[in-house]
Design a protein around this motif. Structure first.
Motif, PDB file in Angstrom:
ATOM      1  N   ALA A 182       2.117  12.921   3.513  1.00  0.00           N
ATOM      2  CA  ALA A 182       1.686  11.564   3.168  1.00  0.00           C
ATOM      3  C   ALA A 182       2.832  10.779   2.546  1.00  0.00           C
ATOM      4  N   LEU A 183       3.635  11.466   1.732  1.00  0.00           N
ATOM      5  CA  LEU A 183       4.783  10.784   1.124  1.00  0.00           C
ATOM      6  C   LEU A 183       5.789  10.348   2.188  1.00  0.00           C
TER       7      LEU A 183
ATOM      8  N   VAL B  77       6.472   3.804   6.433  1.00  0.00           N
ATOM      9  CA  VAL B  77       5.883   2.465   6.441  1.00  0.00           C
ATOM     10  C   VAL B  77       6.798   1.467   5.740  1.00  0.00           C
ATOM     11  N   THR B  78       7.400   1.866   4.627  1.00  0.00           N
ATOM     12  CA  THR B  78       8.299   0.947   3.912  1.00  0.00           C
ATOM     13  C   THR B  78       9.502   0.590   4.780  1.00  0.00           C
TER      14      THR B  78
ATOM     15  N   ALA C 130       0.825  -1.204   0.000  1.00  0.00           N
ATOM     16  CA  ALA C 130       0.000   0.000   0.000  1.00  0.00           C
ATOM     17  C   ALA C 130       0.864   1.260   0.000  1.00  0.00           C
ATOM     18  N   ALA C 131       1.919   1.263   0.835  1.00  0.00           N
ATOM     19  CA  ALA C 131       2.797   2.435   0.904  1.00  0.00           C
ATOM     20  C   ALA C 131       3.600   2.608  -0.380  1.00  0.00           C
ATOM     21  N   TYR C 132       3.890   1.529  -1.057  1.00  0.00           N
ATOM     22  CA  TYR C 132       4.628   1.605  -2.322  1.00  0.00           C
ATOM     23  C   TYR C 132       3.728   2.091  -3.459  1.00  0.00           C
TER      24      TYR C 132
ATOM     25  N   CYS D 105       4.408   7.267   3.894  1.00  0.00           N
ATOM     26  CA  CYS D 105       4.609   6.068   3.082  1.00  0.00           C
ATOM     27  C   CYS D 105       6.040   5.576   3.164  1.00  0.00           C
ATOM     28  N   THR D 106       6.972   6.514   3.139  1.00  0.00           N
ATOM     29  CA  THR D 106       8.374   6.127   3.271  1.00  0.00           C
ATOM     30  C   THR D 106       8.631   5.474   4.628  1.00  0.00           C
TER      31      THR D 106
ATOM     32  N   TRP E 261       0.735   3.825  -3.328  1.00  0.00           N
ATOM     33  CA  TRP E 261       0.049   5.105  -3.206  1.00  0.00           C
ATOM     34  C   TRP E 261       0.800   6.243  -3.904  1.00  0.00           C
ATOM     35  N   PRO E 262       2.101   6.453  -3.633  1.00  0.00           N
ATOM     36  CA  PRO E 262       2.792   7.552  -4.324  1.00  0.00           C
ATOM     37  C   PRO E 262       2.878   7.363  -5.836  1.00  0.00           C
TER      38      PRO E 262
END
Length: 230
Positions: free
Chosen positions: A24-25, A31-32, A9-11, A28-29, A13-14
């Motif tokens: 948000a970016l 989360v990865t 999901a984190a990969y 996501c980073t 979305w951006p």
């Protein structure tokens, strides 16, 4: 499995939303990296617990690549192999059920992830012809099924690396499907032969029983005839 899904999901979305806000970016980073840490802890724990550590490391090189090379985006997608492994373990008890679930899950996941990775690698290239998620999904489906129309193709080195991985995966999955179909056909033919053989044996036994009954009747009739003559 949850860490792999969170990473997916984190990969994704951006890539699907290039105008994502900076906050948000950053999330996501984060989360990865959390997913990477979870896989690192899991890998170290499994290596520490197994009796033959060297053999385990050799047989799980993809897990080692995920931990050792977290910054290479295509290799980071190897984390999603955990989802496929979990699908394989959760499949039905029969071998065919496991194969069907494994192939369906692997095909869907690999196609979607390869499409995302290809879009991420190609969208900003000067001569790119894969610039939307639709184009990328179309390319992934035609590649993994070994159709390869050639109307969509990668132009960057990273994109070609991703395409190579998907080609190899498509050949492997096609081999699994072919082998499963062949196994099913052989099993059906064997089952029919077994059923026919059992029916033939039953029929022969019935005929033998009838022959024995006729012999007994003839013997009884002969005994009655001799008794009447006496």
């Amino acid at each position: 499995m949850l860490a792999a899904l969170a990473f997916l999901a984190a990969y994704a979305w951006p890539i699907l939303d290039p105008g994502l806000p900076a906050g948000a970016l950053l999330a996501c980073t984060g989360v990865t990296w959390v997913a990477w840490a979870a896989f690192a802890v899991d890998y170290v724990a499994r290596v520490a617990l197994v009796p033959d550590r060297g053999r385990y490391v050799i047989r799980h090189l993809h897990d080692l690549a995920v931990i050792a090379l977290p910054l290479l985006r295509p290799l980071r997608l190897l984390r999603l192999l955990t989802v496929i492994s979990a699908l394989n373990r959760r499949a039905g008890s029969s071998l065919r059920g496991r194969v069907v679930v494994y192939v369906a899950g692997a095909t869907t996941l690999l196609s979607a992830v390869a499409a995302l990775a290809m879009l991420d690698a190609e969208r900003a290239a000067p001569n790119a012809n894969i610039t939307s998620i639709g184009d990328s999904l179309w390319w992934a489906v035609t590649t993994i099924t070994t159709v390869g129309y050639g109307d969509r193709y990668p132009t960057t080195g990273e994109g070609r690396f991703i395409a190579l991985g998907l080609m190899l995966a498509g050949i492997a999955l096609l081999g699994v499907v072919t082998a499963t179909l062949a196994s099913w056909l052989v099993e059906r033919v064997s089952a029919e032969n077994t059923a026919n053989r059992a029916a033939t044996v039953t029929h022969v036994e019935q005929l033998m029983a009838e022959v024995r009954a006729l012999r007994e009747q003839l013997r009884d009739a002969g005994d009655v005839g001799r008794a009447s003559k006496q």
